[in-house]
Design an enzyme around this catalytic site. Structure first.
Site, short mmCIF file in Angstrom:
data_model
loop_
_atom_site.label_atom_id
_atom_site.label_comp_id
_atom_site.label_asym_id
_atom_site.label_seq_id
_atom_site.Cartn_x
_atom_site.Cartn_y
_atom_site.Cartn_z
N LYS A 1 -6.57 -2.05 -7.92
CA LYS A 1 -5.91 -2.95 -8.17
C LYS A 1 -6.80 -4.40 -8.17
CE LYS A 1 -1.90 -5.45 -5.73
NZ LYS A 1 -0.80 -5.03 -4.99
N SER B 1 4.07 -5.04 -6.33
CA SER B 1 3.16 -5.78 -7.14
C SER B 1 2.01 -5.12 -7.81
CB SER B 1 2.42 -7.28 -6.26
OG SER B 1 1.71 -6.49 -5.22
N SER C 1 4.64 -3.14 -1.89
CA SER C 1 4.02 -3.18 -3.24
C SER C 1 3.23 -2.18 -3.67
CB SER C 1 2.98 -4.37 -3.06
OG SER C 1 3.81 -5.70 -3.09
#
Lengths: 489, 487
Positions: free
Chosen positions: A77, A152, A176
């Site tokens: 990420k 997210s 997330s």
């Protein structure tokens, strides 16, 4: 190759049946062929991957020690640093920020010979539940390209669901990792707070953030956790305990296990979600577990206290983005105040600004007692309630999210978006380990996720329960049809 | 204090002293703690606020804080924590400082200081750890920031408003400086910024119990300037109140911050504060609280070195040094150590102290240098006194030798004497005896006085002999000869 679990891929590489170069090429080709449909990646590290693959093949030829993740492609990420590579956090502010150091987790992965193939998309600064807040592009759900992959960590989840790579790292502050895992039909894990180092993770809410893996197999999740679940001397909140052999103890009978479910809290769930969850509980019963009722009504305050505490911490964590030392400095600025105002105005997206304002407000004089202090007290109550529940059961089960994925752009009301996290926030508030595992589909192409929460440091137990469920149901083996093909070189 | 110069007004002063600890590295990172290096060379990802960086507490800093707590008999809570203090400024790498807001590591405490012959115990409110900011430097068309200083460990020592005159303020500040030096917790170098003071000043009628509005004075870089700045402010406030006798104090003296201008010796208003700044303090989530055990604290307490006040008492009682001299030595640990080293050569503490604090100090007064940095060895001062006391040279010659020691630092006084025939005492009896005879012949009255028991007559005769030989005769021999001849 794309269907192979990470641990199998690693074994094939170590045995010499496939080379790292082949793995790298196949992986990069698949991504180049398909990612334009999904947009999982912000930055593909092709050169780095090829270079690492070559070195790895050399090492194997020479008989060097091959790491636990040797040859396994992993996506990261884009809020975690890899030294020398850009970390954007999906924000314009850090568009050109080149990381001067590597995060502990990426270092650990590379030490075990993983191939870090690219940086994935996210909601800007990890603030969001759909990856729609990225300043660069929106990521699509591989199961239904009109829908979000969740957020997210949407990019990482989509990459694993589409089988671009068997593993990815995400970060979880209020859900997330788990919520995107549920939306994309994969395994997403948030460890006990402090089990994985936050050094090199761009902080959102320090007391809630944790890094964790996405995978298609609980066994792979356990493997990655063996590598990244270590004490880190650069992170003062890192637990000073030895690493645990998670993947060695996966198979364990659930006969006599007690699973707690807060049924009253689930009364408002939509019918289809309720049914899916009830089916999952039947599965556990067939595995020998007993389902008991527990009281977690306090979770109804989750969203409120989260948006007070997380935004308060975030407002200070993001204060360093001021245009003085790095990142965006507005070309319009002519005074110091303008450097601050314009750089942040231009660099941050609307959701980030909203949360910084909210966080500043709840800490400000005259409001701090009513908001921040109060929320901290409720936090303590929530921790206590979980402890009480765990006196009656070993594991808590609830859905990961009230609904499955939704079409991009369909949720405009921020409060409605925030409510997506109602089932996931509790584990962050109390620092508990929690996993989301695929529990089938509630609509044609919409995966649904089951969440298991355990007491702190009972990470091994979660893997055992999750692994048993996975073996019984095999939901994790479903692959989005559009992405289930080999790319022939 | 007797008749104060402030009539029926009482100044109320509180001091906030920031001391940089001399740990090897910074408070929350491994970057080096050093002064004077090229800008932005002693930095790390933590002290430049890079994204993803995290603070890690320096244990040495905690230890030094505990030492201070023990030295001032403070309460050292077993639980203390850090807080974030938010404000935007370029010298702050994260735009929040990590400090201790409401649960500091040291609570209360008291510092004994001798003032005008009696001991006053100055009370501390608390002391806490926090990290220092970087330094802004202004150039012609831009400003630059140097983060070398950012993240250095500070201990902020906050007194109660128990100081009532500029003299008390500097006495208290000097005592704190001495304690930190004796603990070897800081360089306490005001020029380098490792010791900084802010004063809060207000006045009130002697009969009042409450506190009137106070004003803050910053940028005080010497004790002397601090006294002037405080005195200025006391006078200003008294004048203001006396010219507005019927107005509410908060409308007469407004809260604000002044900066002391060392060239003009004036207090200059920096900013008026209408309301307190809102720093939005909340507990630092990246750091666990400091949890101590009683045995840890007691171990540190047991290993404390001799503290300034203890040394002062020792110099008075054991060495019988006069008060002023003792205080002068004790106030600067290096000077006290220098004195003790000199005394180890020859034990005549009062004389040695006098040579250090009067004779040699006087010789450096004009140049502004200090004896400590002159290159003159403590050992040599001890030797000089030994030479005088054992009668090898006279007091008069010793002064010239001292002049030479200043001119040629590091030179052994014995060598100086050897090289200069004028310094060499005449110590052969045959050359002195005629002079003694000469003096005795010229002063029959003195001989008579002496025989009658007047001791002073003897000293007079000695003096006359010395005069004749220009002070070069060995005092021991002159004494011996005179005694013999006067039997």
């Amino acid at each position: 190759m794309h269907r192979l679990p990470a641990h199998i891929l690693r074994d094939l590489f170590c045995k010499g049946e496939i080379s790292a170069e082949q793995i790298a090429e196949t992986t990069l080709k698949r991504i180049q062929a398909h990612d334009h449909q999904i947009g999982a990646f912000l930055n593909l590290l092709s050169e780095r991957t090829r270079h690492q693959a070559l070195k790895l093949d050399e090492k194997r030829k020479k008989g060097g020690r091959l790491g636990k993740l040797a040859g396994v492609p992993i996506a990261i990420k884009d809020n975690m640093h890899i030294e020398g590579e850009i970390t954007t956090c999906a924000s314009k502010f850090l568009e050109n920020y080149r990381a001067p150091y590597s995060a502990t987790v990426t270092q650990l992965l590379e030490e075990e010979d993983a191939l870090l193939i690219g940086k994935t998309n996210l909601d800007e600064f990890a603030m969001g539940s759909s990856t729609e807040n990225s300043a660069y592009h929106k990521t699509k759900n591989p199961w239904d390209l009109s829908c979000t992959p969740g957020g997210s960590s949407g990019g990482s989840a989509a990459a694993v669901a589409a089988r671009f790579c068997p593993l990815a790292l995400g970060s979880d502050t209020g859900g997330s990792i788990r919520q995107p895992a549920a939306f994309c039909g994969i395994v997403g894990y948030k460890p006990t707070y402090g089990r994985v180092s936050r050094y090199g993770l761009v902080a959102f809410a320090s007391s809630l953030d944790q890094i964790g893996p996405f995978s298609n197999y609980v066994a792979d999740t356990a493997l990655v956790m063996e590598v990244i679940g270590r004490h880190c001397k650069n992170d003062s909140t890192s637990l000073n305990i030895p690493q645990e052999p998670y993947s060695k103890n996966l198979s364990h009978s659930l006969e006599g296990a007690l699973i707690g479910v807060p049924w009253r809290f689930l009364e408002e769930l939509p019918e289809k979600s309720k049914q899916n969850f009830a089916d999952s509980m039947e599965t556990f019963k067939r595995l020998g577990a007993t389902i008991i009722d527990i009281d977690l009504d306090i979770l109804k305050y989750s969203v409120q206290i989260y948006y007070v505490l997380a935004t308060a911490e975030a407002s200070t964590n993001l204060a360093r983005f001021d245009g003085i030392r790095y990142g965006k400095r507005s070309s319009r600025a002519t005074t110091l105040d303008e450097v601050y105002d314009f750089s942040r105005q231009e660099g941050f997206g609307p959701e980030v600004k909203k949360r910084i304002l909210l966080g500043t407000y709840v800490l400000s004089s005259g409001y701090k007692d009513a908001y921040y202090q109060k929320a901290q007290k409720v936090r303590t109550l929530m921790i206590k309630k979980f402890q009480e529940a765990f006196q009656q059961c070993q594991m808590i089960a609830i859905p990961t999210s009230p609904i499955s994925t939704f079409p991009i752009g369909s949720i405009q009301d921020p409060l409605q978006m925030y409510l997506q996290d109602i089932f996931t926030i509790g584990a962050n508030i109390a620092g508990l380990p929690a996993i989301s595992i695929p529990s089938g589909f509630i609509e044609d192409k919409r995966p649904f996720g089951l969440q298991l929460i355990a007491p702190q440091l009972h990470d091994t137990k979660i893997f055992q329960f999750a692994h048993a469920f996975e073996m019984k149901t095999k939901y994790n083996q479903a692959i989005p049809p559009s992405f289930d093909d080999e790319v022939h070189s | 204090m007797t008749d104060t110069p402030y009539r029926d007004w009482e100044p109320v002063i509180g001091l906030e002293i920031h001391v940089q600890l001399n740990t090897k590295s910074k408070l929350f990172s491994a970057a080096p703690n050093r002064f004077g290096d090229e800008p932005n060379t002693n930095i790390s990802i933590v002290c430049t606020g890079q994204p993803g960086s995290l603070p890690v507490l320096n244990k040495e800093a905690v230890r030094k804080a505990i030492q201070l707590g023990c030295a001032v008999q403070a309460e050292i809570p077993l639980f203390s924590k850090f807080d974030r203090k938010s404000y935007f400024y370029p010298d702050s790498p994260r735009n929040f400082q990590i400090t201790q807001f409401d649960q500091p590591i040291i609570v209360g405490g008291s510092v004994p200081v001798e003032i005008d012959g009696h001991i006053k115990y100055f009370q501390l409110h608390h002391a806490h750890l926090e990290d220092d900011a970087g330094m802004l430097k202004h150039f012609s068309s831009f400003a630059g920031v140097d983060y070398n200083r950012a993240g250095l460990p500070l201990i902020e020592i906050v007194s109660e408003p128990c100081i009532h005159s500029p003299k008390e303020a500097s006495a208290y500040a000097m005592a704190i400086k001495a304690i930190m030096q004796y603990l070897d917790a800081s360089d306490c170098n005001m020029e380098e910024g490792s010791l900084r003071f802010d004063c809060n000043v207000s006045v009130r009628k002697k009969t009042e119990k409450g506190l009137r509005p106070k004003v803050e004075i910053k940028n005080l870089n010497s004790f002397y300037n601090m006294e002037i700045a405080i005195e200025n402010e006391i006078r200003r406030q008294i004048r203001a109140y006396e010219s507005h006798p019927n107005e509410h104090p908060k409308n007469v003296v407004k809260s604000g911050t002044f900066r002391f201008d060392p060239d003009r010796k004036e207090n200059i208003l920096m900013r008026q504060k209408e309301e307190a700044d809102d720093y939005r303090y909340f507990p630092e989530p990246d750091l666990p609280p400091i949890v101590l055990t009683t045995s840890e604290i007691e171990e540190i307490r047991a290993s404390l070195p001799e503290l300034p006040f203890e040394r002062l008492t020792r110099y008075r009682t054991q060495y019988q040094l006069p008060d002023n001299t003792a205080q002068l030595l004790v106030d600067d640990k290096r000077l006290a150590d220098y004195f003790e080293e000199a005394s180890s050569v020859y034990s005549q503490p009062k004389t040695i102290a006098n040579w250090i604090t009067v004779e040699f100090a006087g010789r450096f007064k004009e140049s502004g240098k200090s004896l400590l940095d002159s290159g003159i060895l403590a050992f040599h001062i001890g030797k000089l006194v030994e030479l005088i006391e054992t009668g090898k040279i006279t007091g008069k010659i010793a002064k010239s030798v001292a002049d030479d020691m200043v001119a040629h630092p590091g030179k052994d006084p014995e060598h100086i004497i050897k090289e200069n025939p004028d310094y060499q005492p005449i110590d052969d009896t045959s050359s002195i005896e005629p002079l003694v005879d000469q003096v005795l012949a010229a002063n029959p009255q003195s001989i008579a006085d002496y025989k009658e028991g007047k001791k002073r007559a003897f000293d007079f005769l000695v003096g006359q002999v010395m005069k004749l030989c220009k002070g070069k005769a060995s005092p021991a021999i002159v004494n011996e000869l005179l005694n013999k001849k006067l039997q």
